[in-house]
Design a protein around this motif. Sequence first.
Motif, mmCIF file in Angstrom:
data_model
loop_
_atom_site.group_PDB
_atom_site.id
_atom_site.type_symbol
_atom_site.label_atom_id
_atom_site.label_comp_id
_atom_site.label_asym_id
_atom_site.label_seq_id
_atom_site.Cartn_x
_atom_site.Cartn_y
_atom_site.Cartn_z
ATOM 1 N N THR A 36 0.836 -1.200 0.000
ATOM 2 C CA THR A 36 0.000 0.000 0.000
ATOM 3 C C THR A 36 0.871 1.250 0.000
ATOM 4 O O THR A 36 1.976 1.252 0.540
ATOM 5 C CB THR A 36 -0.939 0.035 1.221
ATOM 6 N N GLY A 37 0.351 2.295 -0.641
ATOM 7 C CA GLY A 37 1.014 3.595 -0.630
ATOM 8 C C GLY A 37 1.807 3.940 -1.877
ATOM 9 O O GLY A 37 2.217 5.081 -2.040
ATOM 10 N N MET A 38 2.029 2.993 -2.773
ATOM 11 C CA MET A 38 2.780 3.308 -3.995
ATOM 12 C C MET A 38 1.876 4.103 -4.941
ATOM 13 O O MET A 38 0.730 3.723 -5.156
ATOM 14 C CB MET A 38 3.241 2.036 -4.719
ATOM 15 N N SER A 39 2.416 5.194 -5.510
ATOM 16 C CA SER A 39 1.590 6.005 -6.404
ATOM 17 C C SER A 39 2.299 6.422 -7.692
ATOM 18 O O SER A 39 1.687 7.060 -8.541
ATOM 19 C CB SER A 39 1.101 7.260 -5.664
ATOM 20 N N CYS A 40 3.590 6.076 -7.832
ATOM 21 C CA CYS A 40 4.318 6.547 -9.012
ATOM 22 C C CYS A 40 5.520 5.643 -9.310
ATOM 23 O O CYS A 40 5.803 4.707 -8.563
ATOM 24 C CB CYS A 40 4.812 7.979 -8.785
ATOM 25 N N GLY A 41 6.198 5.952 -10.385
ATOM 26 C CA GLY A 41 7.376 5.186 -10.772
ATOM 27 C C GLY A 41 8.482 5.239 -9.735
ATOM 28 O O GLY A 41 9.211 4.264 -9.546
ATOM 29 N N HIS A 42 8.628 6.372 -9.062
ATOM 30 C CA HIS A 42 9.653 6.487 -8.021
ATOM 31 C C HIS A 42 9.349 5.527 -6.877
ATOM 32 O O HIS A 42 10.247 4.883 -6.324
ATOM 33 C CB HIS A 42 9.728 7.923 -7.507
ATOM 34 N N CYS A 43 8.054 5.418 -6.529
ATOM 35 C CA CYS A 43 7.636 4.473 -5.480
ATOM 36 C C CYS A 43 7.985 3.048 -5.894
ATOM 37 O O CYS A 43 8.515 2.275 -5.086
ATOM 38 C CB CYS A 43 6.126 4.560 -5.256
ATOM 39 N N GLU A 44 7.667 2.711 -7.151
ATOM 40 C CA GLU A 44 7.975 1.379 -7.661
ATOM 41 C C GLU A 44 9.467 1.090 -7.552
ATOM 42 O O GLU A 44 9.875 0.010 -7.140
ATOM 43 C CB GLU A 44 7.548 1.261 -9.125
ATOM 44 N N GLY A 45 10.289 2.079 -7.920
ATOM 45 C CA GLY A 45 11.738 1.919 -7.866
ATOM 46 C C GLY A 45 12.254 1.733 -6.451
ATOM 47 O O GLY A 45 13.151 0.925 -6.207
ATOM 48 N N SER A 46 11.682 2.473 -5.512
ATOM 49 C CA SER A 46 12.102 2.362 -4.113
ATOM 50 C C SER A 46 11.806 0.972 -3.556
ATOM 51 O O SER A 46 12.662 0.343 -2.936
ATOM 52 C CB SER A 46 11.387 3.413 -3.255
ATOM 53 N N VAL A 47 10.590 0.500 -3.797
ATOM 54 C CA VAL A 47 10.193 -0.821 -3.306
ATOM 55 C C VAL A 47 11.035 -1.903 -3.984
ATOM 56 O O VAL A 47 11.574 -2.801 -3.332
ATOM 57 C CB VAL A 47 8.682 -1.058 -3.530
ATOM 58 N N SER A 48 11.162 -1.808 -5.312
ATOM 59 C CA SER A 48 11.944 -2.803 -6.062
ATOM 60 C C SER A 48 13.390 -2.838 -5.592
ATOM 61 O O SER A 48 13.977 -3.906 -5.434
ATOM 62 C CB SER A 48 11.907 -2.500 -7.562
ATOM 63 N N GLY A 49 13.964 -1.661 -5.369
ATOM 64 C CA GLY A 49 15.359 -1.578 -4.945
ATOM 65 C C GLY A 49 15.609 -2.241 -3.605
ATOM 66 O O GLY A 49 16.597 -2.960 -3.438
ATOM 67 N N GLU A 50 14.709 -2.012 -2.656
ATOM 68 C CA GLU A 50 14.877 -2.614 -1.326
ATOM 69 C C GLU A 50 14.688 -4.131 -1.365
ATOM 70 O O GLU A 50 15.471 -4.874 -0.794
ATOM 71 C CB GLU A 50 13.915 -1.982 -0.317
ATOM 72 N N ILE A 51 13.640 -4.589 -2.060
ATOM 73 C CA ILE A 51 13.375 -6.034 -2.106
ATOM 74 C C ILE A 51 14.482 -6.755 -2.874
ATOM 75 O O ILE A 51 14.865 -7.867 -2.520
ATOM 76 C CB ILE A 51 11.985 -6.325 -2.711
ATOM 77 N N SER A 52 15.019 -6.118 -3.906
ATOM 78 C CA SER A 52 16.056 -6.778 -4.713
ATOM 79 C C SER A 52 17.335 -7.024 -3.921
ATOM 80 O O SER A 52 18.164 -7.840 -4.330
ATOM 81 C CB SER A 52 16.355 -5.987 -5.979
#
Length: 79
Positions: A18-34
């Motif tokens: 929850t809380g993702m609203s843009c490409g930057h959000c996607e990148g932040s989540v992807s970066g941490e999980i990766s």
Amino acid sequence: MTAHTDTQGSVTTVYKVTGMSCGHCEGSVSGEISQIPGVSSVKAVASTGEVTVVSAAPLDDETVRAAVDEAGFELAGRA
């Protein structure tokens, strides 16, 4: 559980964040999980809140939750 193993032995799991609203959000989540050991691919989609993770073995949900928290979002569970 929404994890499945493919023929190469990798595991694909879809999480709701929850809380993702843009490409930057996607990148932040992807970066941490990766950064989680064993993760080979992460695809976050802000419009659906879904994050698809491919890993060598099933991941501990609390490890994924910590990574999502670090990115500034909340893991709602598995999709």
